[in-house]
Write a protein that holds these residues in place. Structure first.
Motif, PDB file in Angstrom:
ATOM      1  N   SER A 237       0.826  -1.206   0.000  1.00 43.25           N
ATOM      2  CA  SER A 237       0.000   0.000   0.000  1.00 43.25           C
ATOM      3  C   SER A 237       0.863   1.259   0.000  1.00 43.25           C
ATOM      4  N   ILE A 238       1.914   1.272   0.812  1.00 47.29           N
ATOM      5  CA  ILE A 238       2.811   2.436   0.866  1.00 47.29           C
ATOM      6  C   ILE A 238       3.531   2.607  -0.466  1.00 47.29           C
ATOM      7  N   ARG A 239       4.032   1.500  -1.007  1.00 48.42           N
ATOM      8  CA  ARG A 239       4.783   1.589  -2.261  1.00 48.42           C
ATOM      9  C   ARG A 239       3.886   2.040  -3.409  1.00 48.42           C
ATOM     10  N   GLN A 240       2.647   1.540  -3.453  1.00 48.86           N
ATOM     11  CA  GLN A 240       1.738   1.941  -4.526  1.00 48.86           C
ATOM     12  C   GLN A 240       1.380   3.411  -4.430  1.00 48.86           C
ATOM     13  N   PHE A 241       1.203   3.914  -3.208  1.00 52.77           N
ATOM     14  CA  PHE A 241       0.908   5.338  -3.068  1.00 52.77           C
ATOM     15  C   PHE A 241       2.102   6.179  -3.515  1.00 52.77           C
ATOM     16  N   MET A 242       3.293   5.743  -3.133  1.00 52.79           N
ATOM     17  CA  MET A 242       4.497   6.509  -3.473  1.00 52.79           C
ATOM     18  C   MET A 242       4.739   6.548  -4.978  1.00 52.79           C
ATOM     19  N   THR A 243       4.313   5.504  -5.689  1.00 53.16           N
ATOM     20  CA  THR A 243       4.565   5.447  -7.123  1.00 53.16           C
ATOM     21  C   THR A 243       3.375   5.935  -7.939  1.00 53.16           C
ATOM     22  N   GLY A 244       2.319   6.440  -7.275  1.00 55.03           N
ATOM     23  CA  GLY A 244       1.157   6.968  -7.978  1.00 55.03           C
ATOM     24  C   GLY A 244       1.244   8.473  -8.164  1.00 55.03           C
ATOM     25  N   ASN A 245       0.083   9.077  -8.429  1.00 61.11           N
ATOM     26  CA  ASN A 245       0.041  10.525  -8.664  1.00 61.11           C
ATOM     27  C   ASN A 245      -0.077  11.330  -7.374  1.00 61.11           C
ATOM     28  N   GLY A 246      -0.456  10.662  -6.278  1.00 63.67           N
ATOM     29  CA  GLY A 246      -0.684  11.370  -5.027  1.00 63.67           C
ATOM     30  C   GLY A 246       0.486  12.213  -4.558  1.00 63.67           C
ATOM     31  N   PRO A 247       1.730  11.662  -4.541  1.00 61.81           N
ATOM     32  CA  PRO A 247       2.855  12.464  -4.043  1.00 61.81           C
ATOM     33  C   PRO A 247       3.127  13.723  -4.849  1.00 61.81           C
ATOM     34  N   PHE A 248       2.730  13.731  -6.139  1.00 62.97           N
ATOM     35  CA  PHE A 248       2.981  14.919  -6.955  1.00 62.97           C
ATOM     36  C   PHE A 248       2.279  16.146  -6.375  1.00 62.97           C
ATOM     37  N   ALA A 249       1.106  15.913  -5.767  1.00 64.12           N
ATOM     38  CA  ALA A 249       0.376  17.032  -5.175  1.00 64.12           C
ATOM     39  C   ALA A 249       1.200  17.686  -4.063  1.00 64.12           C
ATOM     40  N   PHE A 250       1.896  16.860  -3.271  1.00 64.27           N
ATOM     41  CA  PHE A 250       2.675  17.386  -2.154  1.00 64.27           C
ATOM     42  C   PHE A 250       3.949  18.085  -2.646  1.00 64.27           C
ATOM     43  N   PHE A 251       4.483  17.633  -3.783  1.00 68.37           N
ATOM     44  CA  PHE A 251       5.670  18.285  -4.334  1.00 68.37           C
ATOM     45  C   PHE A 251       5.309  19.568  -5.088  1.00 68.37           C
ATOM     46  N   ASP A 252       4.101  19.613  -5.651  1.00 66.26           N
ATOM     47  CA  ASP A 252       3.708  20.783  -6.445  1.00 66.26           C
ATOM     48  C   ASP A 252       3.026  21.871  -5.608  1.00 66.26           C
ATOM     49  N   ALA A 253       2.423  21.474  -4.480  1.00 61.01           N
ATOM     50  CA  ALA A 253       1.684  22.446  -3.663  1.00 61.01           C
ATOM     51  C   ALA A 253       2.549  23.623  -3.200  1.00 61.01           C
ATOM     52  N   PRO A 254       3.829  23.411  -2.844  1.00 61.19           N
ATOM     53  CA  PRO A 254       4.645  24.556  -2.401  1.00 61.19           C
ATOM     54  C   PRO A 254       4.813  25.647  -3.456  1.00 61.19           C
ATOM     55  N   TRP A 255       4.480  25.340  -4.723  1.00 64.03           N
ATOM     56  CA  TRP A 255       4.620  26.337  -5.773  1.00 64.03           C
ATOM     57  C   TRP A 255       3.414  27.257  -5.868  1.00 64.03           C
ATOM     58  N   LEU A 256       2.413  27.000  -5.062  1.00 65.26           N
ATOM     59  CA  LEU A 256       1.219  27.846  -5.068  1.00 65.26           C
ATOM     60  C   LEU A 256       1.552  29.322  -4.849  1.00 65.26           C
ATOM     61  N   PRO A 257       2.401  29.691  -3.858  1.00 64.61           N
ATOM     62  CA  PRO A 257       2.720  31.120  -3.671  1.00 64.61           C
ATOM     63  C   PRO A 257       3.403  31.744  -4.895  1.00 64.61           C
ATOM     64  N   ILE A 258       4.210  30.941  -5.618  1.00 63.37           N
ATOM     65  CA  ILE A 258       4.883  31.474  -6.813  1.00 63.37           C
ATOM     66  C   ILE A 258       3.850  31.852  -7.866  1.00 63.37           C
ATOM     67  N   TYR A 259       2.893  30.975  -8.101  1.00 58.53           N
ATOM     68  CA  TYR A 259       1.859  31.248  -9.095  1.00 58.53           C
ATOM     69  C   TYR A 259       1.015  32.460  -8.682  1.00 58.53           C
ATOM     70  N   ILE A 260       0.724  32.542  -7.384  1.00 55.01           N
ATOM     71  CA  ILE A 260      -0.054  33.688  -6.909  1.00 55.01           C
ATOM     72  C   ILE A 260       0.740  34.990  -7.099  1.00 55.01           C
ATOM     73  N   ALA A 261       2.053  34.923  -6.849  1.00 54.26           N
ATOM     74  CA  ALA A 261       2.892  36.113  -7.042  1.00 54.26           C
ATOM     75  C   ALA A 261       2.861  36.570  -8.497  1.00 54.26           C
ATOM     76  N   ILE A 262       2.877  35.608  -9.431  1.00 49.39           N
ATOM     77  CA  ILE A 262       2.802  35.970 -10.861  1.00 49.39           C
ATOM     78  C   ILE A 262       1.464  36.630 -11.176  1.00 49.39           C
ATOM     79  N   LEU A 263       0.394  36.120 -10.560  1.00 47.19           N
ATOM     80  CA  LEU A 263      -0.930  36.716 -10.772  1.00 47.19           C
ATOM     81  C   LEU A 263      -0.968  38.145 -10.221  1.00 47.19           C
ATOM     82  N   PHE A 264      -0.283  38.372  -9.104  1.00 45.60           N
ATOM     83  CA  PHE A 264      -0.194  39.737  -8.575  1.00 45.60           C
ATOM     84  C   PHE A 264       0.540  40.648  -9.569  1.00 45.60           C
TER      85      PHE A 264
END
Length: 567
Positions: free
Chosen positions: A123-150
């Motif tokens: 279960s752990i390995r399947q989660f790690m190799t799926g799309n779920g972890p990408f959300a956690f790696f991409d979420a920190p970029w939210l402030p960058i995108y908001i800054a561009i919108l500003f």
């Protein structure tokens, strides 16, 4: 100062692969930068190409965008491959310790034998190799995108912050709404599966005594409870997930409307209006993905908690310094044994010594603690007090993989494994045909095996049908005698034997005595006693008598010792 607790094997494995996660983070950096290509391309098309009507500009921009999209695709492919390799490496680092900890848990928690830890690792390995972890790696970029919108317009930035807060609140709500039912559903699924497994394991008894319907009803209660909790969690998650998806699409449309209003008043360009919508969608996508994959994350988190708890309770044993091969001298010093899962000792203060090459019979009424004492002598069960020593060394100081080939053990419940008869006798190690045949001959099962369809190559399926109880017991005896062990412990070795089997057992005991092997045999049958040197009498978990066979038998006959329980 308090010492920092040591990492469990699972925590250490995750620490060892942190470089892999760092690599994924670096690739996520470049991928998220390239995610700005579509909105910037749209911006240039609307604000430069359409106004200048330059075909050369359009061609060059398009070529650049194609190259960047190909680059982004390659980076995403590599990032996915890295996550797969991370999952596989974690599995490779843990699989041996996981297997060992599973067996320790099964020994110390009878009735809880289950392959669930293997499922948890999957279960752990399947989660790690799926799309779920990408959300956690991409979420920190939210402030960058908001800054561009500003940078486009301050109202774009404010609107993006509002949308992010709404979706983040939904993510938090999803956690609180699904954590408990998901946890209960996972536990219910484990209990339901274990119960079904125990029923199937005893299928013959179930079928013979018409118990299937009653057991099915009880299993169905557990299964329906699991389904109810899972449905509850899924319903809550689906409501929040669909709400999140619809809100994200709505926010993308609304920012277009906002951009149109600003464009009418000449505060932004049409290109900024389109680009702003695309950037906002990209900024909110990780939050949306996070909510959508929360069920998988919850399952992986529960699996991690169970595995970490097991590794903390049953860590892999550190290898001790190798000791010389044992000769078979056993000493028990005030041994007290409490069965796993209980708090009542079944062996109390047992003290005796068995010299090299002696044969000892342990006798006594049922529930006297004989089998428990045997497990303690083998180092299978831990001791509450006292010591068991083999050749003067604590039994737990020996490396099990080194000591195992010098030990022969035949338990009451014979467990054979999927494989050929020769592999079972050879304990699934390096198969030496001469040693296999020698062990089978000593156990008196050689002729019996030869009469089977494929002889020693006959494949057996665990404890399924095909072999009688007596045949299984004699094959188990051959396994215990394989490679001339120095210490042999036989627990009710004749419980399923016929007259021919009894004769074979008697001959095996005589052969072991001639070889100088130390033998401990637990039996209720008097025929075994003529083949031993000493008798250990037990009752109510205590040693009531120990000495030469004839002296103990005479004391029993004269009433000086008794097999009856005493208060």
């Amino acid at each position: 100062m308090k010492q920092k607790p040591e990492k469990t094997e699972l925590q250490q494995a995750l620490f060892n692969i942190k470089k892999g996660f760092i690599s994924v983070g670096i690739f996520s950096l470049f991928i998220n930068i390239l995610m700005l290509v579509p909105p910037l391309y749209m911006l240039q098309l609307y604000d430069r190409v359409l106004t200048s009507r330059s075909e050369d500009t359009l061609l060059m921009l398009t070529l650049i965008v194609v190259i960047l999209f190909i680059t982004m695709g390659l980076l995403e492919f590599i990032r996915s491959r890295i996550l797969i390799r991370i999952g596989n490496r974690m599995d490779m680092e843990l699989n041996e310790n996981l297997f060992a900890s599973m067996f320790k848990k099964s020994v110390n928690e009878p009735g809880q034998q289950s392959p669930q830890p293997l499922n948890d690792m999957t279960s752990i390995r399947q989660f790690m190799t799926g799309n779920g972890p990408f959300a956690f790696f991409d979420a920190p970029w939210l402030p960058i995108y908001i800054a561009i919108l500003f940078m486009f317009h301050w109202t774009f930035g404010v609107f993006a912050i509002f949308a992010a807060i709404v979706l983040f609140a939904l993510a938090v709500a999803n956690e609180y709404a699904t954590k408990k039912p998901l946890s209960e559903a996972n536990n219910g699924n484990i209990q339901s599966t274990q119960y079904a497994g125990s029923c199937i394991k005893n299928a013959e008894v179930v079928a013979a005594m018409g118990m299937e319907q009653n057991l099915r009803k009880r299993w169905l209660e557990k299964h329906l409870s699991f389904l109810s909790k899972q449905s509850e969690a899924s319903d809550r998650a689906s409501i929040i997930s669909n709400t999140s998806k619809n809100l994200r699409l709505m926010f993308q449309s609304l920012i277009l409307g906002l951009g149109a209003w600003l464009a009418i008043h000449n505060e932004v360009t049409p290109g900024m209006m389109i680009a702003g919508s695309i950037i906002l969608g990209r900024a909110l996508a990780p939050l949306d993905l996070m909510i959508g994959s929360w069920k998988g994350f919850g399952a992986a988190r529960s699996a991690y908690a169970r595995l970490n708890e097991m590794f903390a309770a049953y860590p892999s044993q550190k290898r001790n310094m190798s000791l010389p091969e044992p000769v078979g001298a056993v000493e028990c010093q005030s041994v007290m044994v409490v069965p796993p899962g209980s708090n009542i000792p079944v062996v109390r203060g047992a003290s005796f010594a068995i010299n090299k090459g002696e044969s000892v019979a342990i006798i006594g009424p049922s529930a006297a603690g004989k089998s428990s004492l045997a497990r303690a002598m083998l180092g299978v069960w831990p001791l509450m007090a006292g010591k068991v020593r083999l050749d003067g060394a604590d039994i737990h100081a020996w490396n099990k993989d080194e000591l195992g080939r010098h030990i022969g053990y035949l338990p009451q419940d014979i467990e054979l494994f999927n494989g050929t008869i020769s592999e079972n006798i050879a304990r699934f190690g390096n198969l030496d045909p001469q040693k296999v045949v020698a062990a089978a001959q000593m156990a008196g099962v050689h002729e019996l095996v030869l009469r089977l369809p494929n002889g020693y190559d006959t494949f057996i399926v665990g404890n399924a049908g095909g072999l009688s109880g007596g045949q299984r017991q004699r094959i188990g005896l051959a396994r215990a005698l394989y490679d001339n062990p120095k210490l042999v412990i036989l627990d009710e070795p004749n419980s399923n034997l016929d007259d021919q089997g009894e004769q074979a057992l008697s001959q095996a005991l005589e052969n072991l005595k001639q070889q100088g092997t130390t033998v401990v045999v637990i039996s209720h049958r008097k025929q075994v006693l003529k083949h031993v040197d000493k008798i250990l009498l037990m009752a109510q978990g205590q040693v009531r008598g120990y000495g030469a066979r004839d002296e103990v038998l005479l004391a029993l006959q004269n009433g000086q010792l008794s097999l009856a329980d005493k208060a």
